[in-house]
Design an enzyme around this catalytic site. Structure first.
Site, PDB file in Angstrom:
ATOM      1  N   ARG A   1      42.632  38.877  40.452  1.00  0.00           N
ATOM      2  CA  ARG A   1      41.208  38.511  40.600  1.00  0.00           C
ATOM      3  C   ARG A   1      40.480  39.399  41.594  1.00  0.00           C
ATOM      4  O   ARG A   1      39.550  38.953  42.264  1.00  0.00           O
ATOM      5  CB  ARG A   1      41.053  37.048  41.024  1.00  0.00           C
ATOM      6  CG  ARG A   1      41.395  36.036  39.954  1.00  0.00           C
ATOM      7  CD  ARG A   1      40.234  35.827  38.994  1.00  0.00           C
ATOM      8  NE  ARG A   1      40.639  34.975  37.885  1.00  0.00           N
ATOM      9  CZ  ARG A   1      40.368  33.688  37.809  1.00  0.00           C
ATOM     10  NH1 ARG A   1      39.688  33.104  38.741  1.00  0.00           N
ATOM     11  NH2 ARG A   1      40.786  33.002  36.776  1.00  0.00           N
TER      12      ARG A   1
ATOM     13  N   ARG B   1      34.282  36.610  42.694  1.00  0.00           N
ATOM     14  CA  ARG B   1      33.121  36.080  43.416  1.00  0.00           C
ATOM     15  C   ARG B   1      33.149  36.285  44.922  1.00  0.00           C
ATOM     16  O   ARG B   1      32.134  36.116  45.581  1.00  0.00           O
ATOM     17  CB  ARG B   1      32.965  34.583  43.103  1.00  0.00           C
ATOM     18  CG  ARG B   1      32.410  34.339  41.719  1.00  0.00           C
ATOM     19  CD  ARG B   1      32.651  32.925  41.254  1.00  0.00           C
ATOM     20  NE  ARG B   1      34.080  32.717  41.068  1.00  0.00           N
ATOM     21  CZ  ARG B   1      34.623  31.577  40.648  1.00  0.00           C
ATOM     22  NH1 ARG B   1      33.862  30.534  40.414  1.00  0.00           N
ATOM     23  NH2 ARG B   1      35.926  31.486  40.480  1.00  0.00           N
TER      24      ARG B   1
ATOM     25  N   ARG C   1      27.204  39.966  37.983  1.00  0.00           N
ATOM     26  CA  ARG C   1      27.327  38.761  37.165  1.00  0.00           C
ATOM     27  C   ARG C   1      25.945  38.157  36.921  1.00  0.00           C
ATOM     28  O   ARG C   1      25.638  37.711  35.814  1.00  0.00           O
ATOM     29  CB  ARG C   1      28.235  37.758  37.865  1.00  0.00           C
ATOM     30  CG  ARG C   1      28.579  36.548  37.041  1.00  0.00           C
ATOM     31  CD  ARG C   1      29.504  35.673  37.863  1.00  0.00           C
ATOM     32  NE  ARG C   1      29.927  34.480  37.177  1.00  0.00           N
ATOM     33  CZ  ARG C   1      29.185  33.409  37.005  1.00  0.00           C
ATOM     34  NH1 ARG C   1      27.936  33.398  37.445  1.00  0.00           N
ATOM     35  NH2 ARG C   1      29.670  32.357  36.387  1.00  0.00           N
TER      36      ARG C   1
ATOM     37  N   ASP D   1      39.002  37.734  30.247  1.00  0.00           N
ATOM     38  CA  ASP D   1      39.588  36.433  30.568  1.00  0.00           C
ATOM     39  C   ASP D   1      40.620  36.072  29.509  1.00  0.00           C
ATOM     40  O   ASP D   1      40.483  36.473  28.352  1.00  0.00           O
ATOM     41  CB  ASP D   1      38.519  35.337  30.637  1.00  0.00           C
ATOM     42  CG  ASP D   1      39.046  34.105  31.362  1.00  0.00           C
ATOM     43  OD1 ASP D   1      38.975  34.078  32.602  1.00  0.00           O
ATOM     44  OD2 ASP D   1      39.577  33.194  30.698  1.00  0.00           O
TER      45      ASP D   1
ATOM     46  N   TYR E   1      45.109  25.234  27.269  1.00  0.00           N
ATOM     47  CA  TYR E   1      43.632  25.165  27.260  1.00  0.00           C
ATOM     48  C   TYR E   1      43.114  24.818  25.865  1.00  0.00           C
ATOM     49  O   TYR E   1      42.142  24.076  25.719  1.00  0.00           O
ATOM     50  CB  TYR E   1      43.035  26.486  27.742  1.00  0.00           C
ATOM     51  CG  TYR E   1      43.229  26.720  29.226  1.00  0.00           C
ATOM     52  CD1 TYR E   1      42.346  26.174  30.155  1.00  0.00           C
ATOM     53  CD2 TYR E   1      44.302  27.452  29.715  1.00  0.00           C
ATOM     54  CE1 TYR E   1      42.524  26.364  31.522  1.00  0.00           C
ATOM     55  CE2 TYR E   1      44.492  27.652  31.074  1.00  0.00           C
ATOM     56  CZ  TYR E   1      43.599  27.098  31.972  1.00  0.00           C
ATOM     57  OH  TYR E   1      43.779  27.280  33.324  1.00  0.00           O
TER      58      TYR E   1
HETATM   59  O1  CP3 Z   1      42.237  39.535  37.885  1.00  0.00           O
HETATM   60  C1  CP3 Z   1      41.161  40.090  37.568  1.00  0.00           C
HETATM   61  O2  CP3 Z   1      40.337  40.516  38.414  1.00  0.00           O
HETATM   62  C2  CP3 Z   1      40.870  40.345  36.101  1.00  0.00           C
HETATM   63  C3  CP3 Z   1      40.071  39.377  35.416  1.00  0.00           C
HETATM   64  C4  CP3 Z   1      40.635  38.002  35.156  1.00  0.00           C
HETATM   65  C5  CP3 Z   1      39.814  36.844  35.139  1.00  0.00           C
HETATM   66  N1  CP3 Z   1      40.570  35.787  34.719  1.00  0.00           N
HETATM   67  C6  CP3 Z   1      38.384  36.813  35.492  1.00  0.00           C
HETATM   68  C7  CP3 Z   1      37.753  35.520  35.806  1.00  0.00           C
HETATM   69  C8  CP3 Z   1      41.928  37.593  34.813  1.00  0.00           C
HETATM   70  C9  CP3 Z   1      43.209  38.416  34.734  1.00  0.00           C
HETATM   71  C10 CP3 Z   1      41.864  36.205  34.518  1.00  0.00           C
HETATM   72  C11 CP3 Z   1      43.011  35.419  34.079  1.00  0.00           C
HETATM   73  C12 CP3 Z   1      42.878  33.977  33.882  1.00  0.00           C
HETATM   74  N2  CP3 Z   1      41.792  33.286  33.405  1.00  0.00           N
HETATM   75  C13 CP3 Z   1      43.932  33.062  34.066  1.00  0.00           C
HETATM   76  C14 CP3 Z   1      45.345  33.409  34.470  1.00  0.00           C
HETATM   77  C15 CP3 Z   1      45.480  33.703  35.908  1.00  0.00           C
HETATM   78  C16 CP3 Z   1      45.318  32.509  36.809  1.00  0.00           C
HETATM   79  O3  CP3 Z   1      44.321  32.523  37.574  1.00  0.00           O
HETATM   80  O4  CP3 Z   1      46.167  31.604  36.776  1.00  0.00           O
HETATM   81  C17 CP3 Z   1      43.440  31.781  33.757  1.00  0.00           C
HETATM   82  C18 CP3 Z   1      44.209  30.486  33.831  1.00  0.00           C
HETATM   83  C19 CP3 Z   1      42.089  31.936  33.322  1.00  0.00           C
HETATM   84  C20 CP3 Z   1      41.154  30.890  32.837  1.00  0.00           C
HETATM   85  C21 CP3 Z   1      39.970  30.744  33.684  1.00  0.00           C
HETATM   86  N3  CP3 Z   1      38.982  31.696  33.815  1.00  0.00           N
HETATM   87  C22 CP3 Z   1      39.637  29.652  34.505  1.00  0.00           C
HETATM   88  C23 CP3 Z   1      40.485  28.400  34.664  1.00  0.00           C
HETATM   89  C24 CP3 Z   1      38.429  29.962  35.128  1.00  0.00           C
HETATM   90  C25 CP3 Z   1      37.606  29.057  36.013  1.00  0.00           C
HETATM   91  C26 CP3 Z   1      38.139  28.982  37.379  1.00  0.00           C
HETATM   92  C27 CP3 Z   1      37.372  29.901  38.272  1.00  0.00           C
HETATM   93  O5  CP3 Z   1      37.997  30.631  39.075  1.00  0.00           O
HETATM   94  O6  CP3 Z   1      36.126  29.842  38.222  1.00  0.00           O
HETATM   95  C28 CP3 Z   1      38.060  31.272  34.718  1.00  0.00           C
HETATM   96  C29 CP3 Z   1      36.853  32.023  35.142  1.00  0.00           C
HETATM   97  C30 CP3 Z   1      37.058  33.407  35.652  1.00  0.00           C
HETATM   98  N4  CP3 Z   1      37.858  34.339  35.106  1.00  0.00           N
HETATM   99  C31 CP3 Z   1      36.373  33.986  36.767  1.00  0.00           C
HETATM  100  C32 CP3 Z   1      36.812  35.316  36.865  1.00  0.00           C
HETATM  101  C33 CP3 Z   1      36.353  36.372  37.845  1.00  0.00           C
HETATM  102  C34 CP3 Z   1      35.321  33.302  37.601  1.00  0.00           C
HETATM  103  C35 CP3 Z   1      34.080  33.260  36.758  1.00  0.00           C
HETATM  104  C36 CP3 Z   1      32.805  33.445  37.483  1.00  0.00           C
HETATM  105  O7  CP3 Z   1      32.421  34.584  37.805  1.00  0.00           O
HETATM  106  O8  CP3 Z   1      32.152  32.403  37.663  1.00  0.00           O
END
Ligand code: CP3
Length: 342
Positions: free
Chosen positions: A24, A28, A37, A74, A151
């Site tokens: 990540r 944010r 964003r 994602d 999911y």
């Molecule tokens: O790592 C990176 O920088 C690459 C991008 C990336 C994102 N999600 C961007 C993201 C990667 C590799 C993921 C993987 C992901 N997504 C996983 C597996 C890794 C983990 O964290 O366990 C999972 C379970 C998801 C599903 C997901 N996406 C959830 C549950 C959420 C909401 C929770 C949150 O943090 O807000 C997301 C959103 C998400 N994916 C964000 C980002 C940067 C936040 C979104 C935003 O900008 O509001």
């Protein structure tokens, strides 16, 4: 031999200073991410607009000089590409239409139809291949079938993956068919990412830890093994990182059993234990507690050095044990890097 430090670690080389990136790392906690964003409007538009997705991928590389960039996308884009509805509720997380009955499954698209939806992701990778510094490795990724299925079945994140376990026990034929469809889509997706320029791919099995015993072997290990075997057949030489998060003792032997070139360790794993039991089979990635990037101070420096030291006897990619959180202080990332690189 390549000069890219991440690829050298994945090839089994022990390096005096481990290469480093963060899960990540585009997120944010960075003001420049929040600005881009905002420009995109919402999270999914950011994922599907190649110029903007490439921009946020590059931001942490410019700011910190990480050794790897991870594609910005994602894991839930794959269910969407299979036909599920997907949206994000601000402050709460993802929502999807659910797959709990045969009729829901029958409405899904075939695996090879995903490219229609996912082609912008491949364009993001092509842009990144041109724009990344020559020493930076580009990592593509997908969710592992079990985690993606949790999911798709629940329609949201759940604390215990309960709905997926209910379907797995109650309708194993439907559950197995869903896992097979996601597995095929994942192979097609990662293969297309590699064709577009990804140099490494990572499989995120964030909820692997809720599978125990035979269920772990059947739904975490076996799908990873199938995906990796197929990718290795199509793209020999492209390394794969597997992240069976919270697998605990099942981390031992996971790389050998699946063919992964590296396993990523979450921060519940003791680094000294993992050096002995997991790193003996090859490269490991991990595993600093991401909360230290919120709290900082001497503990951040001491723990960073402890992780580096614990894994210094073998191939290691420094990373966090899970994603950096939005409340992390960007300055603490500099302190972590200083502790690793000196
Ligand atoms: O790592 C990176 O920088 C690459 C991008 C990336 C994102 N999600 C961007 C993201 C990667 C590799 C993921 C993987 C992901 N997504 C996983 C597996 C890794 C983990 O964290 O366990 C999972 C379970 C998801 C599903 C997901 N996406 C959830 C549950 C959420 C909401 C929770 C949150 O943090 O807000 C997301 C959103 C998400 N994916 C964000 C980002 C940067 C936040 C979104 C935003 O900008 O509001």
């Amino acid at each position: 031999m390549t000069s890219k430090t991440i690829l050298r670690a994945l090839a089994g080389e022990t390096q005096p200073v481990p290469p480093v990136w963060m899960m990540r790392q585009a997120g944010r906690y960075l003001p420049e991410y929040r600005a881009t964003r905002e420009k995109a409007g919402d999270f999914l538009s950011l994922c599907y607009t190649p110029d903007l997705a490439a921009e946020v991928t590059l931001q942490p590389i410019r700011r910190y000089g990480f050794d790897a960039a991870i594609l910005f996308a994602d894991i839930l884009l794959v269910p969407q590409a299979l036909g599920a509805d997907l949206w994000f509720v601000t402050g709460e997380g993802p929502r999807l239409s659910t797959v709990t009955a045969q009729s829901d499954f029958d409405a899904l698209k075939p695996a090879d139809a995903i490219h229609e939806t996912l082609s912008p992701v491949y364009e993001t990778i092509r842009i990144l291949s041109r724009e990344l510094p020559s020493e930076t490795t580009l990592i593509g990724f997908a969710g592992a079938p079990w985690t993606v299925a949790t999911y798709m079945i629940a329609g949201r994140g759940t604390p215990d993956q309960g709905p997926a376990h209910v379907l797995r026990e109650g309708d194993p034929a439907l559950f197995d068919a869903l896992i097979a469809r996601i597995t095929e889509a994942t192979i097609a997706y990662l293969s297309a990412q590699i064709d577009a320029g990804a140099e490494v791919v990572k499989l995120f099995d964030s909820w692997a830890g809720s599978l125990k015993g035979d269920a772990f072997d059947r739904y975490a290990l076996a799908p990873a093994k199938r995906i990796i075997a197929e990718l290795k057949a199509r793209h020999p030489g492209i390394p794969v990182i597997a992240f069976p998060r919270e697998a605990g003792p099942a981390y031992e032997g996971f790389a050998k059993a699946t063919g992964a070139d590296c396993v990523a360790l979450d921060n519940s794993v003791d680094a000294a234990w993992a050096a002995e039991h997991v790193q003996k089979d090859g490269c490991v990635q991990g595993n600093l507690d991401p909360s230290l990037l919120v709290t900082g101070g001497d503990a951040l420096v001491a723990e960073t050095k402890r992780v580096v030291d614990a894994f210094s006897g073998g191939p290691h990619i420094f990373n966090l044990g899970h994603g950096i959180t939005p409340d992390a202080d960007p300055e603490n990332v500099h302190r972590m890097l200083e502790a690793i690189r000196g």
